[in-house]
Motif scaffolding. Structure first.
Motif, PDB file in Angstrom:
ATOM      1  N   ALA A  82       0.825  -1.206   0.000  1.00 56.49           N
ATOM      2  CA  ALA A  82       0.000   0.000   0.000  1.00 56.49           C
ATOM      3  C   ALA A  82       0.863   1.262   0.000  1.00 56.49           C
ATOM      4  O   ALA A  82       0.535   2.256  -0.673  1.00 56.49           O
ATOM      5  CB  ALA A  82      -0.932  -0.009   1.208  1.00 56.49           C
ATOM      6  N   SER A  83       1.959   1.248   0.735  1.00 57.02           N
ATOM      7  CA  SER A  83       2.839   2.422   0.787  1.00 57.02           C
ATOM      8  C   SER A  83       3.513   2.664  -0.556  1.00 57.02           C
ATOM      9  O   SER A  83       3.653   3.820  -1.004  1.00 57.02           O
ATOM     10  CB  SER A  83       3.899   2.230   1.875  1.00 57.02           C
ATOM     11  OG  SER A  83       3.299   2.105   3.144  1.00 57.02           O
ATOM     12  N   ALA A  87       0.958   4.133  -2.848  1.00 56.74           N
ATOM     13  CA  ALA A  87       0.736   5.549  -2.538  1.00 56.74           C
ATOM     14  C   ALA A  87       1.894   6.407  -3.015  1.00 56.74           C
ATOM     15  O   ALA A  87       1.691   7.533  -3.500  1.00 56.74           O
ATOM     16  CB  ALA A  87       0.535   5.703  -1.025  1.00 56.74           C
ATOM     17  N   GLY A 125       3.320  10.190   2.216  1.00 51.35           N
ATOM     18  CA  GLY A 125       2.042   9.536   2.013  1.00 51.35           C
ATOM     19  C   GLY A 125       1.565   8.687   3.169  1.00 51.35           C
ATOM     20  O   GLY A 125       1.438   9.147   4.318  1.00 51.35           O
ATOM     21  N   LEU A 126       1.333   7.401   2.874  1.00 47.84           N
ATOM     22  CA  LEU A 126       0.744   6.488   3.851  1.00 47.84           C
ATOM     23  C   LEU A 126       1.675   6.226   5.033  1.00 47.84           C
ATOM     24  O   LEU A 126       1.224   5.836   6.115  1.00 47.84           O
ATOM     25  CB  LEU A 126       0.388   5.166   3.157  1.00 47.84           C
ATOM     26  CG  LEU A 126      -0.375   4.130   3.977  1.00 47.84           C
ATOM     27  CD1 LEU A 126      -1.716   4.690   4.450  1.00 47.84           C
ATOM     28  CD2 LEU A 126      -0.581   2.856   3.173  1.00 47.84           C
TER      29      LEU A 126
END
Length: 390
Positions: A37-38, A41, A101-102
């Motif tokens: 997910a990172s 992102a 970001g994340l």
């Protein structure tokens, strides 16, 4: 209907087994999901819409993101290393002017994990390192970290640490309570075994001592009486060994359900009285036609009360007779043992330990015990309540 609880218990136990087997995989799975997910992102963000000063992703930013997010894979097993990886990766991404970001949210998860699963000192150091890092980055004027974002970030850092620290404190408190419960259970079991051993050994040794004295006195003048005394000694010794082995067997058992029946109860009182009569103590036993249901523990306690009281007559009194009366009471069963006395001038060592054990038995069963001088002798009066098997 009886099969339903068993089925529910089976489902619960099966779920427990599954969750235990899956538990070691939770954090690695979280680390992998956070890493993917990172990266998504980071690589999919439009830096121009966030802050024009942000640089496009490169190998350094990707590697730092992988290090930071992947560190969550051991957030509970090695919380300090996990947080250090997260902090290092976030600093590299921010100092190279890349989009964090994340990772800013995952940093809160990492700090929470450090506070919850590490030592309190580690959590405080992590909180201090996080605050220092955010303030330093703001002073360096890195992209996407204005004053409002900084203040919000600091508030979230404190909240994440506080939540983790509260959970860690609660877990430690539960461990202390569990340890105290275990210690209390061990102490209670030790007292229970001591009471049982005292009652068995004291009673048996008293009878053996009396009969040994009788046998030694009449061995030359009355061989038949001496033989009878030896037979009583042998029988008493055999019963004491059986009861001791039974108690040792209960100690070795690991069922822990407490359902094993006691070795003696109210139904064994006539046999106890017969043994004492054979030892020379004339015991008058009076029982109601129907005995109340005291349960297993209550029945054993009643037997031990009578046994210890009559044993004390032999040990501490010159009386040759005693009375035992059991009667119904408003709450259960009343037990009265009267030693007419008079007592011996020297009661001997260990006097009083048996009565202390009886008091503990009765207290555990929510009953009452009154023991004291009665004329020239001694009286024991106990009341055991119904439902004493709990």
């Amino acid at each position: 209907m009886t099969g339903q609880p068993a089925a529910v218990a089976g489902r619960r136990s099966g779920w427990t087994v599954v969750t235990r087997r899956l538990a070691p995989l939770l954090d690695p799975t979280l680390g992998f999901v956070a890493l993917v997910a990172s990266l998504v992102a980071l690589l999919g963000a439009d830096e121009a819409t966030v802050d024009a000063r942000l640089e496009a992703p490169n190998a350094v930013a990707v590697a730092a993101t992988v290090l930071a997010a992947g560190g969550l894979a051991w957030r509970r097993s090695h919380p300090v290393r996990s947080f250090a990886a997260m902090l290092s990766g976030c600093l590299v991404v921010s100092l190279t002017d890349h989009y964090i970001g994340l990772l800013s949210l995952l940093f809160l998860v990492s700090l929470y994990s450090l506070a919850a699963h590490g030592r309190r000192r580690d959590g405080l150091i992590g909180l201090g390192a996080g605050i220092t890092s955010f303030v330093s980055l703001a002073l360096l004027d890195v992209p996407d970290l204005g004053t409002s974002v900084l203040l919000q970030s600091l508030a979230l850092l404190v909240a994440a640490w506080a939540l983790g620290d509260a959970i860690r404190s609660r877990r430690e408190q539960q461990r202390v309570q569990e340890r105290e419960l275990v210690e209390s259970a061990v102490a209670e079991e030790r007292l229970r075994v001591a009471r049982e051993l005292h009652d068995v050994v004291a009673h048996s040794m008293s009878l053996i001592a009396v009969q040994a004295g009788v046998g030694a006195h009449v061995i030359h003048s009355d061989v038949t009486a001496a033989e009878q005394a030896l037979e009583i000694i042998a029988e008493t010794s055999r019963r004491a060994l059986e009861q001791t082995r039974s108690m040792l067997g209960m100690l070795r058992e690991n069922s822990g359900d407490g359902t094993r029946p006691p070795t003696q109860g109210l139904g064994d009182l006539p046999s106890l009285v017969d043994d004492l009569r054979a030892a020379g103590l004339l015991v008058q036993l009076t029982v109601p036609s129907v005995l109340p249901d005291l349960g297993a523990a209550g029945s054993l306690a009643a037997y031990r009360i009578v046994q210890e009281s009559l044993t004390n007559v032999i040990k501490h009194s010159t009386a040759t007779a005693a009375t035992v009366t059991l009667r119904d009471s408003s709450v259960g069963l009343a037990i009265e043992v009267i030693d007419p006395g008079p007592g011996r001038s020297n009661p001997g060592p260990g006097s009083g330990h048996g009565l202390l054990g009886l008091a503990e038995r009765v207290r555990l069963l929510d009953g009452t015990l009154d023991a004291g001088v009665h004329g020239t002798g001694f009286r024991v009066y106990a009341v055991l309540t119904l439902g004493s098997a709990r």
